[in-house]
Design an enzyme around this catalytic site. Sequence first.
Site, short mmCIF file in Angstrom:
data_model
loop_
_atom_site.label_atom_id
_atom_site.label_comp_id
_atom_site.label_asym_id
_atom_site.label_seq_id
_atom_site.Cartn_x
_atom_site.Cartn_y
_atom_site.Cartn_z
N ASP A 53 0.38 -1.51 -0.34
CA ASP A 53 0.29 0.17 -0.04
C ASP A 53 1.38 1.56 -0.08
O ASP A 53 2.11 1.52 0.31
CB ASP A 53 -1.22 0.08 0.53
C1 GLC Z 1 -4.32 3.97 -0.04
C2 GLC Z 1 -5.36 3.31 -0.31
C3 GLC Z 1 -5.71 1.67 -0.99
C4 GLC Z 1 -4.64 2.34 -2.23
C5 GLC Z 1 -3.86 3.28 -2.33
C6 GLC Z 1 -3.32 3.92 -3.78
O1 GLC Z 1 -3.13 4.11 0.50
O2 GLC Z 1 -5.04 2.51 1.27
O3 GLC Z 1 -6.52 1.15 -1.20
O4 GLC Z 1 -5.27 0.92 -3.52
O5 GLC Z 1 -3.36 4.11 -1.89
O6 GLC Z 1 -4.35 4.71 -4.20
#
Ligand code: GLC
Length: 722
Positions: free
Chosen positions: A264
């Site tokens: 993430d």
């Molecule tokens: C965010 C979220 C995740 C998302 C990623 C990219 O913090 O936790 O669900 O896909 O970053 O945007």
Amino acid sequence: MNAKVDRMTRIESLISEMTLSEKLGQLTMTACGYAVTGPTIAGDSTEAIKAGTIGSLLNLVGADHIRQMQDLAVAHSRLKIPLLIALDVIHGLRTIFPIPLAEAAMFDREGWERTAREAAHEAAADGIALTFAPMLDVARDPRWGRIAEGPGEDPWLASEIARAKVRGFQGAQLSDRDALAACAKHYCGYGAVTAGRDYASTDVSERTLQEVHLPAFRAALEAGVASVMPAFTDLAGIPMTANRALLRERLRGQYGFDGVIISDYNAIGELLRHGVAADLTEAATLALNAGVDIDMMSNAYRTGLPAALERGWVQIAQIDQAVHRVLTLKTRLGLFDDPYRRGSVPESVAALSERRRFARQIGARSVVMLQNVRATLPLPGSIQRLCVAGPLADAAAEMGGCWCPAARTDTHVSVLQGLRAALPEVAISHAPGVAINGDDRSQIEAALEQCERAEAIVLCLGEAASMSGEAASRSDLDLPGLQRGFAQAVFESASTHDIPVIVVLFSGRPLIVPWLFERADAVLAAWFLGTEAGNAIADLLTGAQSPSARSPVSWPRSMGQVPVFFAQRPSGRPASANDHYTSKYLDAPNEPLINFGHGLTYGQFRYSNLRVAPEAVRESDTLGIEVDLANVGSHEAEETVFLFAHDKLASVSRPLLELKGFRRIHLHPGQSGTVRLSMPASELCFPGVDLERVFEPGEVEILVGPSAERTRLLAQTIVLKT
Ligand code: GLC
């Protein structure tokens, strides 16, 4: 040589030519903000792409911008490895569908799959090749804002949604021009954050992991999901991004996942704040050893792994394996064959307008009619004066809900706009009354005067889109701002003038508003329905469509009940009014205000004559379940019939109800029909005392009915035999 062997050879020869920084580049994903002057790379110049030290980008939209970035990699880098372009296409890109929690309420596999397919069309037309969806976090704490993004409270429902969404996003094959690689997230247990506070620690038992939080991910793997994203959170002290047991050993080893694991956003870097890494070298080591392939935004792999290699903390073979998985995904997506395959065919106007028509239909099918006393709805055809009141009456910009990174909210339809379009002959006034949040009372009196002049009031209340989704936990789930006071004034005035009040509730979660159900004549849970929200709601209010959705979550009476969900395990002292020493509250019932699966239609359905056969089954058998329904109402409608099981006596205490199926039936007034469901008896297996899957002989109740409200279920007991 067959294509797979050929592909492997090509990838292996490419890896043999790569420098370490080019390898680490393929393991690095960077965000891309775009301004009027064109894309600017957050934290990295476009030089990095030309140098081959970035392998994928996120948060970039627009076919021109994406082509510009792809050119840098394909035309200017040494090895010309195409970029992987990724975005959170959660419920649409420009045509926004209902938020996932709303879509879950449809109980419609085809609908779930098709909205993902439509979103894939739009995203691929931009050149996007991977979406960070479906989000599969089962959630039973409505304080958690990300409940909006997920499948609701039930693992079986979450698994059905997982399969449908992976099929929808990925299509027939990943190399298709309109295929998006899907990403099952957030592995795992994220929905169990402490106190419903986003990013907080989670700590669930292995049994709860296996029964609640893992099934949807296993379903996504069975459906062939191309990637998985670990959760930000720790699970019992081990951050998921560094969780070797659950990533490398369980996901890859036991479940056989050989796709790409993408961290993430900055999650590897955040291992320092978790307190398990002293610096990026240690963080990168933990993540790579756990099995994470791509480092999103922390730069830990590029800056930390060279030192980790020197210190012998990681081996180049591990890096090569990760690069191999990334290059395999790019190959499967067809990026090496034609990096511009996506983004080269703009969507036709006809396709876009057909998609909006479909979004309107999906919107109407995601709204749960929670209450409709005295058949207030549908609005009578004779109505002449309507007042659309409340802060969400004309709030087009809010209708998309969370995760609409690329949508232009000025194309969304508000309730006011939808009703005026549907009822051009009716005098429709608009009375916001109060803001969604804040303390300005100045418009209340004027609004009440508007309401008094109407024959019916559509009162649009709820949350702003930003009050759910990521980093949007709320501790008080009543209506924000002055809405409660305003609503009570409207109810008071309406009752004086005998005017029905229909509440349309916009939220990314179940709200705790028992006072509202006591006063409203009708209540629609509209969640956030996306681009066509207003038209979809108008279709339901006018009766052009009959509500058919069912709530995928329980609605608590108070915060004191949270977590409240139907699949509770029994207590040794089940609640009893006649016995003080039993599992209950002194000041409230145990049951939620609204049960999982609740949802009214314009029909009235009677259930009878449940038949389950055979009455004794082995694990390899299949159960046939039949129940008769009659629509004794005056409107045609579509009823969703739920199938539950309850294993009353087993080696482990089993939930009071387990969802095992659903089926919809459409009946005209006076029409009867039979709903038929089948269920493999193996669905009644569960993790035994030693957590190994068991099929245990003994009696099991099979139950069928309109929701998880036990008193409304027909039941028949069968026998499992070995
Ligand atoms: C965010 C979220 C995740 C998302 C990623 C990219 O913090 O936790 O669900 O896909 O970053 O945007």
